[in-house]
Design an enzyme around this catalytic site. Structure first.
Site, PDB file in Angstrom:
ATOM      1  N   ASN A 175     -10.066  -2.016   0.602  1.00 20.00           N
ATOM      2  CA  ASN A 175     -11.278  -1.471   1.212  1.00 20.00           C
ATOM      3  C   ASN A 175     -11.405   0.038   1.006  1.00 20.00           C
ATOM      4  O   ASN A 175     -12.475   0.597   1.205  1.00 20.00           O
ATOM      5  CB  ASN A 175     -11.333  -1.821   2.708  1.00 20.00           C
ATOM      6  CG  ASN A 175     -10.093  -1.390   3.451  1.00 20.00           C
ATOM      7  OD1 ASN A 175      -8.977  -1.724   3.050  1.00 20.00           O
ATOM      8  ND2 ASN A 175     -10.261  -0.638   4.514  1.00 20.00           N
ATOM      9  N   HIS A 176     -10.305   0.708   0.600  1.00 20.45           N
ATOM     10  CA  HIS A 176     -10.380   2.152   0.331  1.00 20.45           C
ATOM     11  C   HIS A 176     -10.567   2.480  -1.148  1.00 20.45           C
ATOM     12  O   HIS A 176     -10.378   3.631  -1.556  1.00 20.45           O
ATOM     13  CB  HIS A 176      -9.123   2.855   0.859  1.00 20.45           C
ATOM     14  CG  HIS A 176      -9.045   2.896   2.361  1.00 20.45           C
ATOM     15  ND1 HIS A 176      -9.892   3.671   3.121  1.00 20.45           N
ATOM     16  CD2 HIS A 176      -8.260   2.231   3.237  1.00 20.45           C
ATOM     17  CE1 HIS A 176      -9.609   3.507   4.405  1.00 20.45           C
ATOM     18  NE2 HIS A 176      -8.624   2.617   4.505  1.00 20.45           N
ATOM     19  N   ASP A 182       0.797  -1.225   0.000  1.00 14.58           N
ATOM     20  CA  ASP A 182       0.000   0.000   0.000  1.00 14.58           C
ATOM     21  C   ASP A 182       0.837   1.287   0.000  1.00 14.58           C
ATOM     22  O   ASP A 182       1.545   1.565   0.980  1.00 14.58           O
ATOM     23  CB  ASP A 182      -0.924   0.037   1.226  1.00 14.58           C
ATOM     24  CG  ASP A 182      -1.664  -1.283   1.465  1.00 14.58           C
ATOM     25  OD1 ASP A 182      -1.087  -2.361   1.228  1.00 14.58           O
ATOM     26  OD2 ASP A 182      -2.821  -1.214   1.924  1.00 14.58           O
ATOM     27  N   HIS A 202      -6.136  -8.718   0.289  1.00 18.58           N
ATOM     28  CA  HIS A 202      -6.175  -7.495   1.103  1.00 18.58           C
ATOM     29  C   HIS A 202      -7.014  -7.798   2.330  1.00 18.58           C
ATOM     30  O   HIS A 202      -8.242  -7.807   2.272  1.00 18.58           O
ATOM     31  CB  HIS A 202      -6.790  -6.379   0.252  1.00 18.58           C
ATOM     32  CG  HIS A 202      -6.606  -5.032   0.844  1.00 18.58           C
ATOM     33  ND1 HIS A 202      -5.462  -4.287   0.657  1.00 18.58           N
ATOM     34  CD2 HIS A 202      -7.396  -4.284   1.639  1.00 18.58           C
ATOM     35  CE1 HIS A 202      -5.578  -3.139   1.296  1.00 18.58           C
ATOM     36  NE2 HIS A 202      -6.742  -3.112   1.913  1.00 18.58           N
TER      37      HIS A 202
HETATM   38 FE   LIG Z   1      -3.939   0.087   3.029  1.00 25.51          FE
HETATM   39 FE   LIG Z   2      -6.895  -1.568   3.355  1.00 20.72          FE
END
Ligand SMILES: [Fe+2]
Ligand SMILES: [Fe+2]
Length: 271
Positions: free
Chosen positions: A67-68, A8, A153
């Site tokens: 999730n983002h 990330d 993830h």
């Molecule tokens: Fe992240």
């Molecule tokens: Fe995440």
């Protein structure tokens, strides 16, 4: 083939160090293919079209999310036009974009990249194992794909490790993202799949998982939000995994962690 996966990217610090380091890394490690998780690239929350372009220009072949994915609303539109940007495969049917992509590398190899979200301590979604299974069945390693990278993830190390074994022998690399801290368990699983529970983030490690420390500490201690989460702006450590695959089978011969710059002890594979 030589593959690099970077975890990330968090905010400007992560982007700046990726842009500074990746072109040289591609040459030094003679990389054929680079996958980067970009879910926190835009101020810690989501990704924009302009940031995607920067990351591709620096040498990434595919960007994965998590999730983002939709924190920046423009990603909902951009992902429809950009086949090299993928979101989790187990989102509801009809979600914009795709959860897997088959991309040709500069050297002509076909690389399948799949992104899946875990369900333990996370949102309720379709089963990531079933969703990944469908992708692997549709595009078998060594036949339809020369290499396969799965980005799982997820919050729980157990769920990520289970995904590694689930794909063992059928993917070149299964790597975890989301927890933003690199784990020390890089290994080639018995069936030939390279695995690491979490790639770690590309961000400032003088932080709480990439965010400026004050507000996370405040929320843990008082339970009263008093501001927004802001990405920490100190020098980033680029974290990820390097994998060498066998040209015929697409399975891994070798996997090594990578850490460059910032506060963490550096790790760079010898070529
Ligand atoms: Fe992240
Ligand atoms: Fe995440």
């Amino acid at each position: 083939m030589r593959l690099l996966f970077l975890g990330d990217i968090v905010g400007r610090s992560g982007r700046d160090s990726l842009i500074a380091e990746l072109p040289g890394l591609r040459r030094a490690l003679q990389l054929d293919f680079v996958v980067v998780n970009g879910e926190n690239a835009a101020g810690g929350f989501g990704i924009t079209g302009a940031i995607c372009d920067e990351v591709f220009d620096a040498g990434a072949d595919v960007i994965t999310l998590g999730n983002h994915s939709w924190d920046q609303r423009e990603a909902l539109v951009h992902i429809e036009r950009e086949p090299r940007l993928i979101r989790p495969v187990n989102y509801p049917a009809g979600t914009p974009g795709r959860g897997a992509t088959l991309v040709e590398s500069a050297s002509g190899a076909r690389v399948l990249v799949v992104n899946a979200l875990g369900r333990v301590f996370m949102e309720a979604l379709d089963c990531p194992f079933e969703a990944v299974e469908r992708q692997l069945d549709a595009c078998p390693l060594g036949q339809a794909a020369d290499a396969i990278v799965v980005d799982i993830h997820a919050e729980a190390t157990s769920e990520k490790m289970a995904m590694g074994h689930f794909c063992d022998g059928r993917a070149s690399l299964v790597v975890g993202t989301h927890s933003h801290v690199p784990t020390a368990d890089a290994q080639v699983l018995p069936g030939g799949t390279a695995y690491q529970t979490d790639a770690g983030m590309c961000g400032d490690y003088n932080s709480v998982i990439g965010m400026e420390k004050d507000e996370p500490l405040n929320r843990f201690i008082t339970k009263i939000p008093s501001g927004r989460f802001q990405p920490a702006m100190g020098p980033a450590t680029l974290c990820g995994v390097f994998v060498e695959t066998d040209a015929g089978s697409g399975l891994a011969r070798r996997v090594e962690p990578i850490r460059i710059g910032g506060r963490l002890r550096s790790a760079l594979p010898e070529i």
